[in-house]
Scaffold this motif. Structure first.
Motif, PDB file in Angstrom:
ATOM      1  N   ARG A 225      20.980  17.511  10.384  1.00 27.46           N
ATOM      2  CA  ARG A 225      20.695  17.385   8.952  1.00 27.46           C
ATOM      3  C   ARG A 225      20.542  15.910   8.620  1.00 27.46           C
ATOM      4  O   ARG A 225      20.954  15.041   9.381  1.00 27.46           O
ATOM      5  CB  ARG A 225      21.827  17.978   8.094  1.00 27.46           C
ATOM      6  N   ASP A 248      20.001  19.887   2.937  1.00 28.40           N
ATOM      7  CA  ASP A 248      21.134  20.748   2.623  1.00 28.40           C
ATOM      8  C   ASP A 248      22.362  20.440   3.475  1.00 28.40           C
ATOM      9  O   ASP A 248      22.972  21.329   4.078  1.00 28.40           O
ATOM     10  CB  ASP A 248      20.743  22.217   2.758  1.00 28.40           C
ATOM     11  N   SER A 258      23.053  26.611   5.765  1.00 29.81           N
ATOM     12  CA  SER A 258      21.884  27.445   5.505  1.00 29.81           C
ATOM     13  C   SER A 258      20.983  27.428   6.728  1.00 29.81           C
ATOM     14  O   SER A 258      20.874  26.422   7.436  1.00 29.81           O
ATOM     15  CB  SER A 258      21.128  26.918   4.286  1.00 29.81           C
ATOM     16  N   LEU A 259      20.318  28.532   6.975  1.00 28.24           N
ATOM     17  CA  LEU A 259      19.482  28.665   8.163  1.00 28.24           C
ATOM     18  C   LEU A 259      18.053  28.224   7.911  1.00 28.24           C
ATOM     19  O   LEU A 259      17.271  28.095   8.855  1.00 28.24           O
ATOM     20  CB  LEU A 259      19.500  30.123   8.641  1.00 28.24           C
ATOM     21  N   ASP A 260      17.706  27.997   6.647  1.00 30.82           N
ATOM     22  CA  ASP A 260      16.326  27.639   6.323  1.00 30.82           C
ATOM     23  C   ASP A 260      16.241  26.260   5.670  1.00 30.82           C
ATOM     24  O   ASP A 260      15.367  26.001   4.849  1.00 30.82           O
ATOM     25  CB  ASP A 260      15.695  28.675   5.406  1.00 30.82           C
ATOM     26  N   ALA A 261      17.168  25.370   6.027  1.00 30.00           N
ATOM     27  CA  ALA A 261      17.159  24.021   5.448  1.00 30.00           C
ATOM     28  C   ALA A 261      15.868  23.302   5.815  1.00 30.00           C
ATOM     29  O   ALA A 261      15.540  23.157   6.991  1.00 30.00           O
ATOM     30  CB  ALA A 261      18.366  23.232   5.945  1.00 30.00           C
ATOM     31  N   LYS A 262      15.156  22.861   4.802  1.00 25.53           N
ATOM     32  CA  LYS A 262      13.893  22.184   5.023  1.00 25.53           C
ATOM     33  C   LYS A 262      13.924  20.814   4.361  1.00 25.53           C
ATOM     34  O   LYS A 262      14.555  20.640   3.329  1.00 25.53           O
ATOM     35  CB  LYS A 262      12.743  23.019   4.450  1.00 25.53           C
ATOM     36  N   ARG A 267      16.940  19.950  -3.181  1.00 25.58           N
ATOM     37  CA  ARG A 267      18.323  20.331  -3.453  1.00 25.58           C
ATOM     38  C   ARG A 267      19.040  19.238  -4.227  1.00 25.58           C
ATOM     39  O   ARG A 267      18.532  18.125  -4.366  1.00 25.58           O
ATOM     40  CB  ARG A 267      19.035  20.604  -2.129  1.00 25.58           C
TER      41      ARG A 267
END
Length: 336
Positions: A225, A248, A258-262, A267
């Protein structure tokens, strides 16, 4: 709980606790969107400051519009514009470009005052093929100029084998407790996909700025991240940093990643605290999204900057990717 952010996976021990909203975040009251771009251009972000007479000045990035790619020219054609207004509500008058060049791009400025001098720091990048994002500085005795670029620009540049070997950008300037000059910035090492936060420190305003041996100061690379857009300040004998939670980090620190952090600043932001500006505590939420404040479709909210009045934070300014304006401001009310 005191949780210092370090590179080792041991920092994960600070997870499994829901991210809390900071007192700063709770103090924010929605304002409005400002600084629409002229035709054919894209306005991005706002670095605000009052002059001695109380007039508001804003420095921001303006980029020629690239059709469907929008801000695609920012790495080669961005300029820094100067606006003035009598109040935060406006209306704003565009005075013109402060920095513009065919040889380099000037982007993401941040403005401060040190003694009787104004200090503008910014992303500085040559248009030459293969050039890397770096950091420049300029000073002036008046917000109306003339501005003098530091003869050593870029004053912070990528260095092979370090945490900023891929790029150094998006600077935030402050004077520390000891009277030294610090520039916090977004850094990235070669081959990495994840942005980190580093600092360079100087004994004199003009430099040289030396990278801290502690760099990167804040990193979530071990979580896959990242964060960016640091706005650092020294207030009430404490160092603070507001950042954009780009991927995220909040969910990962809370133990439910979260599995779809883009990437992309969709955010809320984060607020970090520190006693020395080098070792930082576990963050709390600093600001929410454009969708939260204005009931609009969620879009990228980035580039936090504070407008100070009489030594106290008055407004938070944020860039917004989903609007025709440069961004929006939020009133800071009774932050304790």
């Amino acid at each position: 709980m005191l949780c210092l952010l370090i590179l080792a996976p041991a920092s994960l021990a600070c997870g499994d606790e829901p991210m809390k909203e900071s007192a700063f975040g709770k103090s924010l009251v929605p304002g409005k969107f400002i600084l629409p771009a002229k035709d054919g251009w894209w306005n991005w972000g706002m670095a605000p400051i009052y002059d001695e007479q109380g007039q508001l000045h804003i420095f921001n990035s303006s980029i020629p519009y690239k059709g469907e790619n929008g801000m695609g020219y920012w790495q080669s054609k961005s300029i820094i514009n100067h606006y003035v207004a009598d109040s935060v509500e406006g209306p704003y008058q565009l005075l013109g470009a402060v920095f513009s060049s065919d040889q380099r791009t000037y982007h993401n400025p941040q403005i401060s005052k040190v003694g009787d001098a104004y200090v503008l720091v910014f992303l500085w990048k040559s248009v030459e093929k293969g050039s890397l994002q770096s950091i420049g500085m300029a000073t002036a005795k008046s917000l109306h100029g003339p501005w003098t670029e530091n003869p050593n620009n870029p004053i912070i540049r990528p260095t092979p084998g370090t945490s900023n070997s891929a790029h150094a950008s998006n600077p935030s300037f402050l004077v520390d407790r000891e009277g030294k000059f610090r520039i916090y910035y977004k850094s990235m090492s070669k081959g990495s996909k994840f942005r980190e936060i580093s600092v360079a420190i100087a004994d004199k305003l003009e430099g040289p700025y030396m990278d801290s041996p502690e760099n990167p100061l804040i990193s979530f690379k071990h979580m896959q991240r990242d964060i960016e857009d640091p706005y650092a300040f020294f207030y009430r004998n404490t160092y603070y940093m507001i950042t954009e939670d780009r991927m995220d980090v909040a969910s990962a620190l809370s133990g439910e990643p979260s599995l779809d952090a883009k990437p992309g600043g969709n955010r809320p932001g984060l607020l970090f605290k520190s006693s020395d500006g080098i070792h930082w505590e576990r963050p709390k939420f600093s600001y929410n999204t454009d969708a939260h404040y204005f009931g609009k479709e969620l879009s990228r909210t980035e580039r936090p900057h504070i407008l100070w009045k009489d030594g106290k934070p008055e407004y938070l300014f944020l860039a917004n990717h989903g609007s025709k304006e440069a961004g929006f401001y939020l009133k800071i009310e009774n932050w304790k």
